[in-house]
Design an enzyme around this catalytic site. Sequence first.
Site, PDB file in Angstrom:
ATOM      1  N   HIS A 205      20.593  81.781  82.311  1.00 27.07           N
ATOM      2  CA  HIS A 205      21.097  80.731  81.941  1.00 27.07           C
ATOM      3  C   HIS A 205      22.678  80.717  82.457  1.00 27.07           C
ATOM      4  O   HIS A 205      23.456  79.495  82.209  1.00 27.07           O
ATOM      5  CB  HIS A 205      21.003  80.262  80.671  1.00 27.07           C
ATOM      6  CG  HIS A 205      21.537  80.945  79.523  1.00 27.07           C
ATOM      7  ND1 HIS A 205      21.094  82.101  79.163  1.00 27.07           N
ATOM      8  CD2 HIS A 205      22.812  81.037  78.949  1.00 27.07           C
ATOM      9  CE1 HIS A 205      21.691  82.540  78.160  1.00 27.07           C
ATOM     10  NE2 HIS A 205      22.797  81.890  78.275  1.00 27.07           N
TER      11      HIS A 205
HETATM   12  C1  UD1 Z   1      26.242  78.471  75.707  1.00 23.32           C
HETATM   13  C2  UD1 Z   1      27.138  79.268  75.580  1.00 23.32           C
HETATM   14  C3  UD1 Z   1      26.477  80.740  75.994  1.00 23.32           C
HETATM   15  C4  UD1 Z   1      25.296  80.987  75.268  1.00 23.32           C
HETATM   16  C5  UD1 Z   1      24.253  79.985  75.369  1.00 23.32           C
HETATM   17  C6  UD1 Z   1      23.005  80.234  74.599  1.00 23.32           C
HETATM   18  C7  UD1 Z   1      29.621  78.333  75.940  1.00 23.32           C
HETATM   19  C8  UD1 Z   1      30.795  78.532  76.795  1.00 23.32           C
HETATM   20  N1  UD1 Z   1      28.367  79.087  76.400  1.00 23.32           N
HETATM   21  O1  UD1 Z   1      25.844  78.143  76.907  1.00 23.32           O
HETATM   22  O2  UD1 Z   1      27.624  81.709  75.811  1.00 23.32           O
HETATM   23  O3  UD1 Z   1      24.647  82.217  75.959  1.00 23.32           O
HETATM   24  O4  UD1 Z   1      24.978  78.722  74.896  1.00 23.32           O
HETATM   25  O5  UD1 Z   1      22.152  79.261  74.902  1.00 23.32           O
HETATM   26  O6  UD1 Z   1      29.439  78.047  74.829  1.00 23.32           O
HETATM   27  N2  UD1 Z   1      21.802  71.430  77.729  1.00 23.32           N
HETATM   28  C9  UD1 Z   1      20.891  70.638  77.483  1.00 23.32           C
HETATM   29  N3  UD1 Z   1      20.345  70.510  76.108  1.00 23.32           N
HETATM   30  C10 UD1 Z   1      20.991  71.186  75.023  1.00 23.32           C
HETATM   31  C11 UD1 Z   1      22.303  72.093  75.324  1.00 23.32           C
HETATM   32  C12 UD1 Z   1      22.571  72.058  76.717  1.00 23.32           C
HETATM   33  O7  UD1 Z   1      20.128  69.958  78.202  1.00 23.32           O
HETATM   34  O8  UD1 Z   1      20.630  71.162  73.812  1.00 23.32           O
HETATM   35  C13 UD1 Z   1      22.219  71.572  78.985  1.00 23.32           C
HETATM   36  C14 UD1 Z   1      23.163  70.378  79.397  1.00 23.32           C
HETATM   37  O9  UD1 Z   1      23.139  70.233  80.837  1.00 23.32           O
HETATM   38  C15 UD1 Z   1      24.487  71.178  79.276  1.00 23.32           C
HETATM   39  C16 UD1 Z   1      24.239  72.627  79.898  1.00 23.32           C
HETATM   40  O10 UD1 Z   1      22.965  72.616  79.282  1.00 23.32           O
HETATM   41  O11 UD1 Z   1      25.598  70.713  79.948  1.00 23.32           O
HETATM   42  C17 UD1 Z   1      25.182  73.695  79.448  1.00 23.32           C
HETATM   43  O12 UD1 Z   1      25.191  73.558  77.938  1.00 23.32           O
HETATM   44  P1  UD1 Z   1      26.419  74.177  77.081  1.00 23.32           P
HETATM   45  O13 UD1 Z   1      26.243  74.101  75.573  1.00 23.32           O
HETATM   46  O14 UD1 Z   1      27.599  73.710  77.775  1.00 23.32           O
HETATM   47  O15 UD1 Z   1      26.358  75.941  77.586  1.00 23.32           O
HETATM   48  P2  UD1 Z   1      25.090  76.686  77.362  1.00 23.32           P
HETATM   49  O16 UD1 Z   1      24.748  77.306  79.022  1.00 23.32           O
HETATM   50  O17 UD1 Z   1      23.993  76.522  76.562  1.00 23.32           O
END
Ligand code: UD1
Length: 355
Positions: A205
């Site tokens: 991820h």
């Molecule tokens: C975040 C953390 C990462 C951690 C990971 C665990 C940061 C910079 N990164 O990454 O260190 O390893 O969490 O999972 O904080 N999205 C959804 N549903 C959700 C959450 C996210 O659909 O509940 C999708 C969205 O498109 C979003 C993307 O995932 O833009 C990325 O989510 P984000 O919270 O920005 O970072 P992670 O990749 O989850």
Amino acid sequence: MKILSVVGARPQFVKLAPIHKAAKAAGAEHVIVHTGQHYDPMLSDVFFEDLGIGAADVHLGVGSGTHGVQTGAMLAALDAVLEEHRPEWVLVYGDTNSTVAAALSAVKMHIPVAHLEAGLRSFNRRMPEEHNRVVTDHVADLLLAPTQVAMDHLASEGLGQRSVLVGDVMTDVLFDVRDRVSARRPSLLQELDLEPGEFYVATIHRAENTDDPLRLAEVARGLAALDKPVILLAHPRVVAKAAAHGVALTQGSLVSHAPLAYPDLIAAVLSSAGVVTDSGGLQKEAFLLGVPCTTVRTETEWVETVQLGWNVLANTAEEIASAVVRSRPASTDAAPYGDGRAAERVVQILSVTTV
Ligand code: UD1
């Protein structure tokens, strides 16, 4: 004593569980603030339910966004929450945008802030997590380090005086859950008709592996070519990026599957032939469960897993292929991640430390 924990992303809910238990056992008041960074039920609610945390006291509902938008929204929302609760300690976890936002908010309000999982470094300045860790460690008042390597990093940055080695709280929760699930047939095996030891568990991820179409295609190709089914527990980020880049997450040996609840994940890993991942937590969980891990990155913060032979870094499709079929490492008694009682130590240290 009043501790206010700020969490927002999946791995933080896992670390929150043993802290919540230890805080309650010590008679401390524990306020839980959920930033809303992760909001899908399978990335959030199931952890609160399965790990006995109950519900968050405050939910900021921030959701997704670019780093600046997401972190800024958390900062803006936290002032009023910290003002209302005025805890003795704000406790922040790991290295996500929720971590850095809460640390900044607390320090600016002159509320003591402790960083759990302090001192980890990848030395890769392109990783958002690396920015978050470095900033958080340098603004926090108390640095709770999981390993001696982390303590050494903190000392070399001039932060040794504020640092304490407590062990890794993930060990606490993992051992608990392992003992609960070890006797049962994992739901994943039943659902996909898999035999124990005849499949790999994968998670991918990180931005470095998902955001560039060629890079994601290479990782998927590497996993698809493996000798056993590879069950990819696909985080929403990789699903969204794969769809946007036109990369198939089910091809060859590779089978895409929704993320699992924590007990189901641990049960699946225990039954697997190995783990292939770019997650920080899963590298360590595999090590602690005695399952070989291949990490799809060029470096790791959890260097002990590599030094002890249980984890191999593999970046290209070819490197992944050869790392996964390597022979099983020698078993080890080394316990670099503590004794499973780190959370008790954290609460005890918070109760006797004044800044
Ligand atoms: C975040 C953390 C990462 C951690 C990971 C665990 C940061 C910079 N990164 O990454 O260190 O390893 O969490 O999972 O904080 N999205 C959804 N549903 C959700 C959450 C996210 O659909 O509940 C999708 C969205 O498109 C979003 C993307 O995932 O833009 C990325 O989510 P984000 O919270 O920005 O970072 P992670 O990749 O989850």
